[in-house]
Design a protein around this motif. Structure first.
Motif, PDB file in Angstrom:
ATOM      1  N   GLY A  65      23.425   1.026   5.943  1.00  0.00           N
ATOM      2  CA  GLY A  65      22.284   0.153   5.696  1.00  0.00           C
ATOM      3  C   GLY A  65      22.587  -1.078   4.887  1.00  0.00           C
ATOM      4  N   THR A  66      23.796  -1.210   4.349  1.00  0.00           N
ATOM      5  CA  THR A  66      24.069  -2.302   3.417  1.00  0.00           C
ATOM      6  C   THR A  66      24.300  -3.651   4.084  1.00  0.00           C
ATOM      7  OG1 THR A  66      26.414  -1.711   3.361  1.00  0.00           O
ATOM      8  CG2 THR A  66      25.013  -0.745   1.670  1.00  0.00           C
ATOM      9  N   THR A  67      24.344  -3.712   5.409  1.00  0.00           N
ATOM     10  CA  THR A  67      24.422  -4.993   6.108  1.00  0.00           C
ATOM     11  C   THR A  67      23.196  -5.224   6.985  1.00  0.00           C
ATOM     12  OG1 THR A  67      25.654  -4.057   7.985  1.00  0.00           O
ATOM     13  CG2 THR A  67      26.939  -4.933   6.135  1.00  0.00           C
ATOM     14  N   ASN A  68      22.163  -4.435   6.771  1.00  0.00           N
ATOM     15  CA  ASN A  68      20.936  -4.565   7.567  1.00  0.00           C
ATOM     16  C   ASN A  68      20.006  -5.565   6.872  1.00  0.00           C
ATOM     17  OD1 ASN A  68      19.640  -2.439   9.889  1.00  0.00           O
ATOM     18  ND2 ASN A  68      18.256  -3.905   8.922  1.00  0.00           N
ATOM     19  N   PHE A  69      20.351  -6.862   6.991  1.00  0.00           N
ATOM     20  CA  PHE A  69      19.634  -7.908   6.280  1.00  0.00           C
ATOM     21  C   PHE A  69      18.428  -8.415   7.083  1.00  0.00           C
ATOM     22  CE2 PHE A  69      24.238  -8.590   5.195  1.00  0.00           C
ATOM     23  CZ  PHE A  69      24.174  -8.086   3.899  1.00  0.00           C
ATOM     24  N   PHE A  70      17.511  -9.058   6.378  1.00  0.00           N
ATOM     25  CA  PHE A  70      16.416  -9.820   6.970  1.00  0.00           C
ATOM     26  C   PHE A  70      15.597  -8.985   7.959  1.00  0.00           C
ATOM     27  CE2 PHE A  70      19.350 -13.047   5.431  1.00  0.00           C
ATOM     28  CZ  PHE A  70      18.484 -13.909   4.757  1.00  0.00           C
ATOM     29  N   THR A  71      14.885  -8.035   7.422  1.00  0.00           N
ATOM     30  CA  THR A  71      13.933  -7.223   8.187  1.00  0.00           C
ATOM     31  C   THR A  71      12.702  -7.028   7.305  1.00  0.00           C
ATOM     32  OG1 THR A  71      15.783  -6.040   9.226  1.00  0.00           O
ATOM     33  CG2 THR A  71      13.590  -5.084   9.471  1.00  0.00           C
ATOM     34  N   ALA A  72      11.517  -7.193   7.863  1.00  0.00           N
ATOM     35  CA  ALA A  72      10.308  -7.060   7.046  1.00  0.00           C
ATOM     36  C   ALA A  72       9.163  -6.511   7.882  1.00  0.00           C
ATOM     37  CB  ALA A  72       9.912  -8.410   6.438  1.00  0.00           C
ATOM     38  N   ILE A  73       8.260  -5.789   7.214  1.00  0.00           N
ATOM     39  CA  ILE A  73       7.037  -5.282   7.840  1.00  0.00           C
ATOM     40  C   ILE A  73       5.887  -5.535   6.874  1.00  0.00           C
ATOM     41  CG2 ILE A  73       5.844  -3.283   8.793  1.00  0.00           C
ATOM     42  CD1 ILE A  73       8.533  -2.012   9.394  1.00  0.00           C
ATOM     43  N   LYS A  74       4.778  -6.071   7.404  1.00  0.00           N
ATOM     44  CA  LYS A  74       3.619  -6.409   6.577  1.00  0.00           C
ATOM     45  C   LYS A  74       2.330  -5.988   7.279  1.00  0.00           C
ATOM     46  CE  LYS A  74       5.658 -10.922   5.365  1.00  0.00           C
ATOM     47  NZ  LYS A  74       5.311 -12.351   5.252  1.00  0.00           N
ATOM     48  N   ASN A  75       1.360  -5.602   6.489  1.00  0.00           N
ATOM     49  CA  ASN A  75      -0.034  -5.494   6.927  1.00  0.00           C
ATOM     50  C   ASN A  75      -0.242  -4.483   8.057  1.00  0.00           C
ATOM     51  OD1 ASN A  75      -0.114  -7.852   5.297  1.00  0.00           O
ATOM     52  ND2 ASN A  75      -0.076  -9.182   7.077  1.00  0.00           N
ATOM     53  N   ILE A  76       0.299  -3.272   7.908  1.00  0.00           N
ATOM     54  CA  ILE A  76       0.083  -2.258   8.929  1.00  0.00           C
ATOM     55  C   ILE A  76      -0.310  -0.934   8.280  1.00  0.00           C
ATOM     56  CG2 ILE A  76       1.792  -3.353  10.441  1.00  0.00           C
ATOM     57  CD1 ILE A  76       3.569  -0.842   9.967  1.00  0.00           C
ATOM     58  N   VAL A  77      -0.810  -0.029   9.101  1.00  0.00           N
ATOM     59  CA  VAL A  77      -1.130   1.347   8.716  1.00  0.00           C
ATOM     60  C   VAL A  77      -0.308   2.279   9.598  1.00  0.00           C
ATOM     61  CG1 VAL A  77      -2.944   3.103   8.537  1.00  0.00           C
ATOM     62  CG2 VAL A  77      -3.483   0.698   8.056  1.00  0.00           C
ATOM     63  N   ILE A  78       0.304   3.284   8.996  1.00  0.00           N
ATOM     64  CA  ILE A  78       1.015   4.317   9.747  1.00  0.00           C
ATOM     65  C   ILE A  78       0.328   5.640   9.462  1.00  0.00           C
ATOM     66  CG2 ILE A  78       3.222   5.436  10.210  1.00  0.00           C
ATOM     67  CD1 ILE A  78       4.611   2.995   9.027  1.00  0.00           C
ATOM     68  N   ASP A  79      -0.105   6.321  10.500  1.00  0.00           N
ATOM     69  CA  ASP A  79      -0.912   7.534  10.357  1.00  0.00           C
ATOM     70  C   ASP A  79      -0.225   8.684  11.092  1.00  0.00           C
ATOM     71  OD1 ASP A  79      -2.773   9.557  10.397  1.00  0.00           O
ATOM     72  OD2 ASP A  79      -4.391   8.366  11.265  1.00  0.00           O
ATOM     73  N   THR A  80       0.260   9.677  10.338  1.00  0.00           N
ATOM     74  CA  THR A  80       0.947  10.828  10.948  1.00  0.00           C
ATOM     75  C   THR A  80       0.106  12.094  10.905  1.00  0.00           C
ATOM     76  OG1 THR A  80       2.021  11.572   8.896  1.00  0.00           O
ATOM     77  CG2 THR A  80       3.153   9.867  10.188  1.00  0.00           C
ATOM     78  N   THR A  81      -1.169  11.979  10.603  1.00  0.00           N
ATOM     79  CA  THR A  81      -1.988  13.171  10.386  1.00  0.00           C
ATOM     80  C   THR A  81      -2.181  14.007  11.644  1.00  0.00           C
ATOM     81  OG1 THR A  81      -4.003  11.835  10.694  1.00  0.00           O
ATOM     82  CG2 THR A  81      -3.234  12.171   8.440  1.00  0.00           C
ATOM     83  N   ILE A  82      -1.911  13.452  12.812  1.00  0.00           N
ATOM     84  CA  ILE A  82      -2.078  14.208  14.048  1.00  0.00           C
ATOM     85  C   ILE A  82      -0.978  15.256  14.226  1.00  0.00           C
ATOM     86  CG2 ILE A  82      -0.724  12.692  15.555  1.00  0.00           C
ATOM     87  CD1 ILE A  82      -2.966  12.982  17.633  1.00  0.00           C
ATOM     88  N   LEU A  83       0.142  15.076  13.534  1.00  0.00           N
ATOM     89  CA  LEU A  83       1.281  15.976  13.691  1.00  0.00           C
ATOM     90  C   LEU A  83       1.178  17.160  12.736  1.00  0.00           C
ATOM     91  CD1 LEU A  83       4.157  13.339  13.966  1.00  0.00           C
ATOM     92  CD2 LEU A  83       2.922  14.478  15.823  1.00  0.00           C
ATOM     93  N   ASP A  84       1.793  18.274  13.133  1.00  0.00           N
ATOM     94  CA  ASP A  84       1.799  19.472  12.302  1.00  0.00           C
ATOM     95  C   ASP A  84       2.268  19.118  10.894  1.00  0.00           C
ATOM     96  OD1 ASP A  84       3.337  21.897  11.095  1.00  0.00           O
ATOM     97  OD2 ASP A  84       2.021  22.761  12.629  1.00  0.00           O
ATOM     98  N   LYS A  85       1.549  19.586   9.909  1.00  0.00           N
ATOM     99  CA  LYS A  85       1.807  19.181   8.533  1.00  0.00           C
ATOM    100  C   LYS A  85       3.151  19.675   8.008  1.00  0.00           C
ATOM    101  CE  LYS A  85      -0.732  23.124   6.575  1.00  0.00           C
ATOM    102  NZ  LYS A  85       0.389  23.696   5.826  1.00  0.00           N
ATOM    103  N   ASP A  86       3.739  20.678   8.637  1.00  0.00           N
ATOM    104  CA  ASP A  86       4.979  21.256   8.118  1.00  0.00           C
ATOM    105  C   ASP A  86       6.215  20.886   8.929  1.00  0.00           C
ATOM    106  OD1 ASP A  86       3.630  22.491   6.031  1.00  0.00           O
ATOM    107  OD2 ASP A  86       3.146  24.250   7.253  1.00  0.00           O
ATOM    108  N   ARG A  87       6.043  20.147  10.021  1.00  0.00           N
ATOM    109  CA  ARG A  87       7.207  19.709  10.775  1.00  0.00           C
ATOM    110  C   ARG A  87       7.865  18.553  10.034  1.00  0.00           C
ATOM    111  NH1 ARG A  87       6.516  16.023  16.013  1.00  0.00           N
ATOM    112  NH2 ARG A  87       8.360  15.126  15.046  1.00  0.00           N
TER     113      ARG A  87
END
Length: 667
Positions: free
Chosen positions: A202-224
């Motif tokens: 990961g130390t050369t993985n430059f210039f990547t960004a994420i803004k203004n989103i929602v990630i929702d994993t509640t549909i998946l089994d809580k223990d997986r």
């Protein structure tokens, strides 16, 4: 330097009761069916699940977290209303005239309706290199992309992979929700690492960004085993204004996994539910204004050199920060943070009996604590810091070299000018979402002031005129992607707001920056004594050729309020990239032939600036199209400011005299 971590624990056991026609993984199927029934179906699902914690009944999933995706009316966001196809579009000089810098995922057939499989459409929008080509194994500085995601719910059936030199931007007026399908097979929903850099941890993985989103994993089994966002990335990367929603009482879900990399800052994130909010092994990172709620462990430190947790809120979590699995973690600072209804803030391994550097050193400064548990405990559960309402400063580790303290309480003096509500001032990256489109000026489409951004034309006369007019009119200046050459100083006057597109480049070249005995700024923010607003984001400043007299960025002005003069996700580079001749001209082992710049950033005595997530990099290797990089940049960041200065996640590397110099700086 402050480093911050936070831990919290439930005050009692938590029991899980499911009131629904189904059990186990069938919960996810029920949610998917219910989601198709509109608001009534969602309410049926949400209220069919209850959790009892500490004697208090609460829904397992708060319906308010899902309303964001259901907005039918939202104010159009000015960014998507700009000219992205005609004369005002972004232009990447090395990628060809047809290369699309800006891409709206709806143009790639993403539906965002919660039921259509949008995986391929989203990945195609990220990958598109024009003419049917792919940005997989993308060069860092030649094929930039801004991927815009309108409001909606985007169903994902397999992992999405980010690419280098990419900003994924959701509509801040109606943040899009990324949600896996019930039969989602992968572990990770969104992976920030471009596998073009695989093997570099990961130390050369430059210039990547994420803004203004929602990630929702509640549909998946809580223990997986589930990871909402894998973020094993490097400098010049950014996360901000993100919400992650996971099942409560989970034993398998992780919000953000940062188990490798060398990023600088992660800011303004809300994480609810899950077994672990953030799992961090990054080399160094500032976590700013992270909210953890209903996480079993808010922050699990698995390694790294140093970490800062600033302005965190830990609410109803079993553990705040757990560093016992972190091996030789150097230091952790928990700064200006709050713990409510939670367990211990930090659980750590006592290194007082170790030899050598004795790592796992903990600093807590200005902590508000509302709970019944100890604040700090050892790996064996022993109390290291007992319950108290407020901790001013507490240290377990080296107070000074060779002076190891096992729970030393101190008083820390703080300049009032740096504080807001008794905490060090911080500020979210502005989105300007309240702006109508007529309040935004695309600098490439202003009559009588032609601007090219083509990497050759001197754009400084036109840009100076445009910035002056926009400041006078109170309008935002939008820089579509381009390499904007300036042969004379670009003056940023009071009243300026600049937003770039995927790190638009402003690059100095010419005789104006050639005299190291009489250096001049490439970009000058205000003149000495001026006050007002000057805010810049998503820009990269550099030099297009060897410029021994170049001060790449000079800040002279102050604001009436903290943050009026501010920089977010804005970086300074010298060499290493295809848009600068320094990339190919500095292979001689004798750096006297490559005095590339006088200084990166100078905050003068009259300045007062807030800087968040800024990387100053003199290249030690070429990212593309260059050879050996033996570059001499004289100075990194020189701070001579006598008013408030906030460096919230910064890093300056590989400069000749110093990375940082605080010279007569005050307040």
């Amino acid at each position: 330097m402050h480093l911050i971590f936070y831990t919290s624990v439930f005050t009692s056991l938590t029991f899980f009761i499911l009131i629904s026609p189904s059990l186990g993984s069938a919960q996810g199927l029920f949610q998917e069916i219910a989601s198709g029934l509109g608001n009534a179906g969602r309410a049926l699902y949400y209220h069919s699940k209850l959790i009892i914690g500490g004697g208090q009944q609460r829904p397992l999933i708060d319906p308010s977290h899902h309303d964001e995706a259901q907005k039918s009316t939202a104010t159009p966001y000015w960014l998507d209303q700009q000219d992205h196809n005609g004369a005002g579009r972004g232009y990447a000089p090395f990628a060809g005239s047809d290369y699309p810098v800006y891409r709206n995922v709806k143009s790639y057939s993403a539906a965002g309706d919660g039921s259509t499989d949008d995986t391929s459409a989203l990945q195609n929008a990220i990958n598109d290199a024009g003419n049917g080509a792919s940005r997989y194994q993308n060069e860092v500085s030649t094929r930039p992309a801004l991927v815009f995601v309108p409001g909606g719910t985007y169903k994902i059936t397999k992992k999405l992979d980010m690419r280098l030199n990419t900003i994924l931007v959701g509509d801040p007026n109606d943040r899009p929700v990324f949600r896996p399908s019930f039969d989602f097979k992968d572990e990770t929903l969104i992976d920030g690492e471009d596998y073009a850099t695989h093997g570099t941890y990961g130390t050369t993985n430059f210039f990547t960004a994420i803004k203004n989103i929602v990630i929702d994993t509640t549909i998946l089994d809580k223990d997986r085993s589930t990871i909402a966002l894998r973020w094993g990335i490097a400098q010049a990367c950014h996360l901000t204004n993100i919400k992650i929603q996971m099942p409560n009482d989970s034993r398998g879900h992780t919000g953000i996994a940062m188990t490798q990399g060398s990023t600088i800052a992660v800011t303004d994130i809300s994480i609810e539910g899950g077994a672990v909010g953030i799992k961090n092994g990054n080399q160094q990172v500032l976590f700013k204004n992270i909210s953890f709620k209903y996480c079993t462990t808010a922050l699990a430190q698995t390694g790294g050199f140093s970490a800062v947790l600033q302005g965190a809120r830990i609410d109803t979590c079993a553990i705040g920060v757990d560093t016992t699995g972190a091996g030789q973690l150097g230091s952790l600072v928990i700064l200006d943070s709050t713990s409510v209804n939670s367990g211990p803030v930090v659980k750590f391994r006592d290194s007082s009996h170790d030899g050598g550097d004795r790592n796992q050193q903990i600093i807590i400064e200005n902590l508000d604590f509302n709970g019944h548990n100890p604040i700090a405990i050892g790996a064996d559960g022993s109390t290291k810091l007992a319950n108290t309402n407020n901790v001013e400063t507490w240290i377990w580790g080296n107070v000074s070299p060779g002076t190891y303290q096992t729970g030393k309480t101190l008083t820390t003096d703080r300049s009032p000018g740096l504080l807001s509500n008794d905490k060090f001032f911080t500020m979210r990256q502005p989105t300007y979402q309240q702006y109508d489109n007529d309040k935004v000026v695309n600098v490439k489409v202003v009559n009588d002031h032609p601007v090219r951004g083509d990497g050759n034309t001197d754009d400084s006369p036109s840009l100076n005129a445009i910035l002056a007019q926009n400041a006078a009119d109170g309008k935002l200046s939008y820089f579509p992607y381009g390499v904007y050459i300036v042969k004379t100083t670009l003056y940023v006057p009071p009243g300026t707001r600049i937003v770039g597109e995927a790190w638009s480049v402003i690059s100095g070249i010419g005789s104006a920056f050639g005299d190291r005995y009489n250096p001049s700024p490439v970009v000058m923010v205000g003149k000495p004594g001026e006050t007002g607003i000057a805010q810049i984001q998503d820009i990269r400043f550099t030099v297009a050729d060897i410029a021994p007299g170049a001060i790449i960025l000079q800040v002279n002005m102050a604001g009436s309020n903290p943050g009026d003069v501010g920089f977010w996700n804005t970086h300074v580079t010298v060499g290493g990239m295809a848009d600068s001749n320094v990339n190919v001209a500095c292979g001689d082992p004798n750096t006297a032939s490559c005095l590339a710049a006088f200084a990166m950033v100078h905050l003068t005595s009259s300045s007062s600036a807030y800087i968040e997530n800024m990387w100053g990099w003199t290249a030690d290797h070429s990212l593309e199209r260059g050879g050996r990089q033996n570059i001499a940049t004289g100075r990194g960041l020189l701070v001579e400011a006598t008013k408030g200065t906030w460096l919230t996640g910064t890093g300056f590397e590989h400069n000749t005299l110093y990375g940082y110099n605080l010279h007569h700086a005050q307040n």
